[in-house]
Write a protein that holds these residues in place. Structure first.
Motif, PDB file in Angstrom:
ATOM      1  N   THR A  90      43.807   3.561  40.882  1.00  0.00           N
ATOM      2  CA  THR A  90      44.239   4.293  40.232  1.00  0.00           C
ATOM      3  C   THR A  90      43.680   4.479  39.220  1.00  0.00           C
ATOM      4  OG1 THR A  90      46.084   2.570  40.017  1.00  0.00           O
ATOM      5  CG2 THR A  90      45.791   3.604  37.787  1.00  0.00           C
ATOM      6  N   ARG A  91      42.280   4.674  38.746  1.00  0.00           N
ATOM      7  CA  ARG A  91      40.443   5.406  38.354  1.00  0.00           C
ATOM      8  C   ARG A  91      40.881   6.711  38.495  1.00  0.00           C
ATOM      9  NH1 ARG A  91      39.848   3.921  33.198  1.00  0.00           N
ATOM     10  NH2 ARG A  91      39.939   1.241  32.692  1.00  0.00           N
ATOM     11  N   GLN A  92      40.970   6.458  40.164  1.00  0.00           N
ATOM     12  CA  GLN A  92      40.859   7.575  40.848  1.00  0.00           C
ATOM     13  C   GLN A  92      41.448   8.585  41.264  1.00  0.00           C
ATOM     14  OE1 GLN A  92      39.406   5.658  44.288  1.00  0.00           O
ATOM     15  NE2 GLN A  92      37.492   5.660  43.952  1.00  0.00           N
ATOM     16  N   LEU A  93      42.969   8.250  41.224  1.00  0.00           N
ATOM     17  CA  LEU A  93      44.057   9.124  40.845  1.00  0.00           C
ATOM     18  C   LEU A  93      44.292   9.760  39.724  1.00  0.00           C
ATOM     19  CD1 LEU A  93      46.538   9.940  42.166  1.00  0.00           C
ATOM     20  CD2 LEU A  93      47.690   8.162  41.434  1.00  0.00           C
ATOM     21  N   LEU A  94      43.357   8.802  38.669  1.00  0.00           N
ATOM     22  CA  LEU A  94      43.915   9.852  37.097  1.00  0.00           C
ATOM     23  C   LEU A  94      42.701  11.145  36.709  1.00  0.00           C
ATOM     24  CD1 LEU A  94      44.993   6.941  35.120  1.00  0.00           C
ATOM     25  CD2 LEU A  94      46.395   8.720  36.563  1.00  0.00           C
ATOM     26  N   THR A  95      41.641  10.615  37.347  1.00  0.00           N
ATOM     27  CA  THR A  95      40.185  11.449  37.515  1.00  0.00           C
ATOM     28  C   THR A  95      41.019  13.132  38.874  1.00  0.00           C
ATOM     29  OG1 THR A  95      38.674   9.683  37.398  1.00  0.00           O
ATOM     30  CG2 THR A  95      37.827  11.497  37.982  1.00  0.00           C
ATOM     31  N   LYS A  96      40.931  12.762  39.801  1.00  0.00           N
ATOM     32  CA  LYS A  96      41.853  13.577  40.909  1.00  0.00           C
ATOM     33  C   LYS A  96      42.519  14.271  39.948  1.00  0.00           C
ATOM     34  CE  LYS A  96      42.840  14.066  45.323  1.00  0.00           C
ATOM     35  NZ  LYS A  96      43.130  13.900  46.741  1.00  0.00           N
ATOM     36  N   LEU A 122      47.514  19.936  25.829  1.00  0.00           N
ATOM     37  CA  LEU A 122      48.759  19.513  26.312  1.00  0.00           C
ATOM     38  C   LEU A 122      48.894  18.845  27.573  1.00  0.00           C
ATOM     39  CD1 LEU A 122      50.772  23.200  26.336  1.00  0.00           C
ATOM     40  CD2 LEU A 122      51.212  20.944  24.591  1.00  0.00           C
ATOM     41  N   PRO A 123      48.682  16.958  27.627  1.00  0.00           N
ATOM     42  CA  PRO A 123      48.769  17.034  28.850  1.00  0.00           C
ATOM     43  C   PRO A 123      49.356  16.819  30.028  1.00  0.00           C
ATOM     44  CG  PRO A 123      49.519  15.154  27.441  1.00  0.00           C
ATOM     45  CD  PRO A 123      48.907  17.179  25.967  1.00  0.00           C
ATOM     46  N   ALA A 124      48.994  16.947  30.941  1.00  0.00           N
ATOM     47  CA  ALA A 124      49.759  17.104  32.423  1.00  0.00           C
ATOM     48  C   ALA A 124      50.927  16.261  32.482  1.00  0.00           C
ATOM     49  CB  ALA A 124      48.886  17.833  33.649  1.00  0.00           C
ATOM     50  N   TRP A 125      49.541  14.916  31.942  1.00  0.00           N
ATOM     51  CA  TRP A 125      49.962  13.625  32.204  1.00  0.00           C
ATOM     52  C   TRP A 125      49.307  12.311  31.627  1.00  0.00           C
ATOM     53  CZ3 TRP A 125      45.800  10.242  32.440  1.00  0.00           C
ATOM     54  CH2 TRP A 125      44.919  10.355  32.604  1.00  0.00           C
ATOM     55  N   LEU A 126      50.573  11.343  31.762  1.00  0.00           N
ATOM     56  CA  LEU A 126      50.177  10.471  30.460  1.00  0.00           C
ATOM     57  C   LEU A 126      50.350   8.771  31.588  1.00  0.00           C
ATOM     58  CD1 LEU A 126      53.160  10.804  27.915  1.00  0.00           C
ATOM     59  CD2 LEU A 126      50.045  11.009  27.793  1.00  0.00           C
ATOM     60  N   VAL A 127      49.882   7.508  31.136  1.00  0.00           N
ATOM     61  CA  VAL A 127      49.870   6.098  31.467  1.00  0.00           C
ATOM     62  C   VAL A 127      50.498   5.404  29.967  1.00  0.00           C
ATOM     63  CG1 VAL A 127      49.138   4.669  32.580  1.00  0.00           C
ATOM     64  CG2 VAL A 127      48.345   6.532  33.392  1.00  0.00           C
ATOM     65  N   ARG A 151      52.434   6.658  20.361  1.00  0.00           N
ATOM     66  CA  ARG A 151      51.472   5.507  21.008  1.00  0.00           C
ATOM     67  C   ARG A 151      51.538   4.496  20.083  1.00  0.00           C
ATOM     68  NH1 ARG A 151      47.384   8.700  20.268  1.00  0.00           N
ATOM     69  NH2 ARG A 151      45.408   8.378  19.601  1.00  0.00           N
ATOM     70  N   ASN A 152      51.484   4.487  19.079  1.00  0.00           N
ATOM     71  CA  ASN A 152      50.903   3.162  17.659  1.00  0.00           C
ATOM     72  C   ASN A 152      52.311   2.690  17.158  1.00  0.00           C
ATOM     73  OD1 ASN A 152      48.352   3.674  18.904  1.00  0.00           O
ATOM     74  ND2 ASN A 152      48.098   5.020  16.905  1.00  0.00           N
ATOM     75  N   SER A 153      53.316   3.359  17.321  1.00  0.00           N
ATOM     76  CA  SER A 153      54.648   2.793  16.373  1.00  0.00           C
ATOM     77  C   SER A 153      55.226   1.807  17.803  1.00  0.00           C
ATOM     78  CB  SER A 153      56.361   3.539  17.028  1.00  0.00           C
ATOM     79  OG  SER A 153      57.119   3.469  16.601  1.00  0.00           O
ATOM     80  N   GLU A 154      56.152   0.824  16.820  1.00  0.00           N
ATOM     81  CA  GLU A 154      56.742   0.002  17.265  1.00  0.00           C
ATOM     82  C   GLU A 154      57.924  -0.136  18.049  1.00  0.00           C
ATOM     83  OE1 GLU A 154      58.873  -3.250  14.653  1.00  0.00           O
ATOM     84  OE2 GLU A 154      58.130  -2.006  13.079  1.00  0.00           O
ATOM     85  N   PHE A 155      58.370   0.994  17.900  1.00  0.00           N
ATOM     86  CA  PHE A 155      59.147   1.101  18.265  1.00  0.00           C
ATOM     87  C   PHE A 155      59.421   2.471  19.709  1.00  0.00           C
ATOM     88  CE2 PHE A 155      60.852   1.113  13.644  1.00  0.00           C
ATOM     89  CZ  PHE A 155      61.147  -0.028  13.795  1.00  0.00           C
ATOM     90  N   VAL A 156      58.036   2.750  20.843  1.00  0.00           N
ATOM     91  CA  VAL A 156      57.586   2.967  21.045  1.00  0.00           C
ATOM     92  C   VAL A 156      57.045   2.332  22.242  1.00  0.00           C
ATOM     93  CG1 VAL A 156      56.498   5.302  22.212  1.00  0.00           C
ATOM     94  CG2 VAL A 156      58.266   5.577  19.535  1.00  0.00           C
ATOM     95  N   CYS A 157      57.478   3.083  23.485  1.00  0.00           N
ATOM     96  CA  CYS A 157      56.408   2.234  24.619  1.00  0.00           C
ATOM     97  C   CYS A 157      54.670   2.861  24.399  1.00  0.00           C
ATOM     98  CB  CYS A 157      57.075   2.968  25.621  1.00  0.00           C
ATOM     99  SG  CYS A 157      56.267   2.274  27.379  1.00  0.00           S
ATOM    100  N   ASN A 158      53.869   1.634  24.962  1.00  0.00           N
ATOM    101  CA  ASN A 158      52.788   1.645  24.537  1.00  0.00           C
ATOM    102  C   ASN A 158      52.079   3.008  25.484  1.00  0.00           C
ATOM    103  OD1 ASN A 158      52.437   0.272  22.381  1.00  0.00           O
ATOM    104  ND2 ASN A 158      51.728  -1.873  23.888  1.00  0.00           N
ATOM    105  N   THR A 159      51.218   4.257  25.132  1.00  0.00           N
ATOM    106  CA  THR A 159      51.306   4.946  26.212  1.00  0.00           C
ATOM    107  C   THR A 159      49.128   4.358  25.937  1.00  0.00           C
ATOM    108  OG1 THR A 159      52.566   6.317  25.434  1.00  0.00           O
ATOM    109  CG2 THR A 159      50.922   7.478  26.270  1.00  0.00           C
ATOM    110  N   TYR A 160      48.693   4.165  27.353  1.00  0.00           N
ATOM    111  CA  TYR A 160      47.569   4.040  26.699  1.00  0.00           C
ATOM    112  C   TYR A 160      46.334   5.169  27.583  1.00  0.00           C
ATOM    113  CZ  TYR A 160      49.361  -0.463  27.536  1.00  0.00           C
ATOM    114  OH  TYR A 160      50.409  -1.868  27.296  1.00  0.00           O
ATOM    115  N   LEU A 161      46.569   6.090  28.791  1.00  0.00           N
ATOM    116  CA  LEU A 161      45.451   6.959  28.759  1.00  0.00           C
ATOM    117  C   LEU A 161      46.376   8.632  28.747  1.00  0.00           C
ATOM    118  CD1 LEU A 161      43.894   5.366  31.699  1.00  0.00           C
ATOM    119  CD2 LEU A 161      43.002   5.859  29.354  1.00  0.00           C
ATOM    120  N   LYS A 162      45.952   9.944  29.113  1.00  0.00           N
ATOM    121  CA  LYS A 162      46.878  11.759  28.535  1.00  0.00           C
ATOM    122  C   LYS A 162      45.607  12.269  29.665  1.00  0.00           C
ATOM    123  CE  LYS A 162      45.793  13.145  24.943  1.00  0.00           C
ATOM    124  NZ  LYS A 162      45.190  13.993  24.897  1.00  0.00           N
ATOM    125  N   ASP A 163      46.106  12.738  30.043  1.00  0.00           N
ATOM    126  CA  ASP A 163      45.141  13.954  30.270  1.00  0.00           C
ATOM    127  C   ASP A 163      44.227  14.876  29.117  1.00  0.00           C
ATOM    128  OD1 ASP A 163      43.916  16.375  31.542  1.00  0.00           O
ATOM    129  OD2 ASP A 163      45.493  17.633  31.490  1.00  0.00           O
TER     130      ASP A 163
END
Length: 212
Positions: A5-11, A108-113, A92-104
């Motif tokens: 997964t990490r290799q994919l995100l790096t790519k 303007l990030p192309a992707w989020l995890v 990402r730190n709000s209790e009302f939003v799904c946790n987001t851990y990583l981003k491009d």
């Protein structure tokens, strides 16, 4: 997170930078007055071809892939999607939003995890806020409108503290109430801790006015 997964995100990060540069150079050669949106969309279209994961959701601006058992990968398809990724990561730190851990790492990030969340239903609104769907929709629409225009609004809920906190979150972050009403339960999910959260929180007033 698994090594693959990490290799994919790096790519994805590396290739997106290359694609954006190449597409920009191509459009500059073709037309000095090119539209920046076309550059982003062309680069993102090439990026999406690299991803060979199951698609579990698709909107007008982003595609959601099942990354593994616990995580999803959200990739923008266009400039509005990039803007929504940026907004959502900021919440990402709000209790009302799904946790987001990583981003491009671009502005303007192309992707989020983010967390993989199971499907939510109207009954979960009742469980979390002790409100009917009608009361919840009124909380979002009437509550935001009246309070942002200096008018009084009474929350009708036995769990008024939780409802008040949620409404404050919507107002403070200028989110679109129409996108979060109960006819749009697709924008909610149940997180790994069993809590109702927003899984599509990138559409605020600015993004809406700029791109829609």
């Amino acid at each position: 997170m698994e090594k693959e997964t990490r290799q994919l995100l790096t790519k994805l990060t590396k290739e997106y930078k290359k694609y954006y540069r190449e597409e920009k150079e191509k459009f500059v050669k073709l037309n000095h007055c090119f539209d920046q949106c076309e550059v982003y969309e062309s680069a993102l279209k090439r990026l999406l071809k690299l991803v060979k994961l199951p698609i579990i959701g698709r909107g007008s601006s982003r595609i959601v892939f099942r990354l593994d058992e616990n995580l999803v990968l959200k990739i923008a398809m266009n400039l509005p999607g990039l803007a929504q990724n940026k907004i959502e990561y900021g919440l990402r730190n709000s209790e009302f939003v799904c946790n987001t851990y990583l981003k491009d790492q671009r502005e303007l990030p192309a992707w989020l995890v983010a967390d993989y969340c199971t499907k939510a239903f109207k009954k979960h609104i009742k469980e979390q806020f002790n409100m009917t769907p009608y009361q919840f929709d009124s909380l979002l629409y009437d509550g935001k409108y009246k309070l942002t225009h200096g008018k009084k609004f009474k929350i009708r809920s036995q769990n008024s503290e939780k409802a008040q906190k949620f409404l404050k979150f919507i107002i403070d972050n200028d989110l679109q109430p129409g996108d979060l009403m109960t006819h749009r339960m697709i924008n909610y999910g149940i997180n790994p801790r069993g809590k109702l959260v927003i899984v599509d929180a990138g559409l605020n007033e600015k993004v809406y006015n700029d791109y829609y």
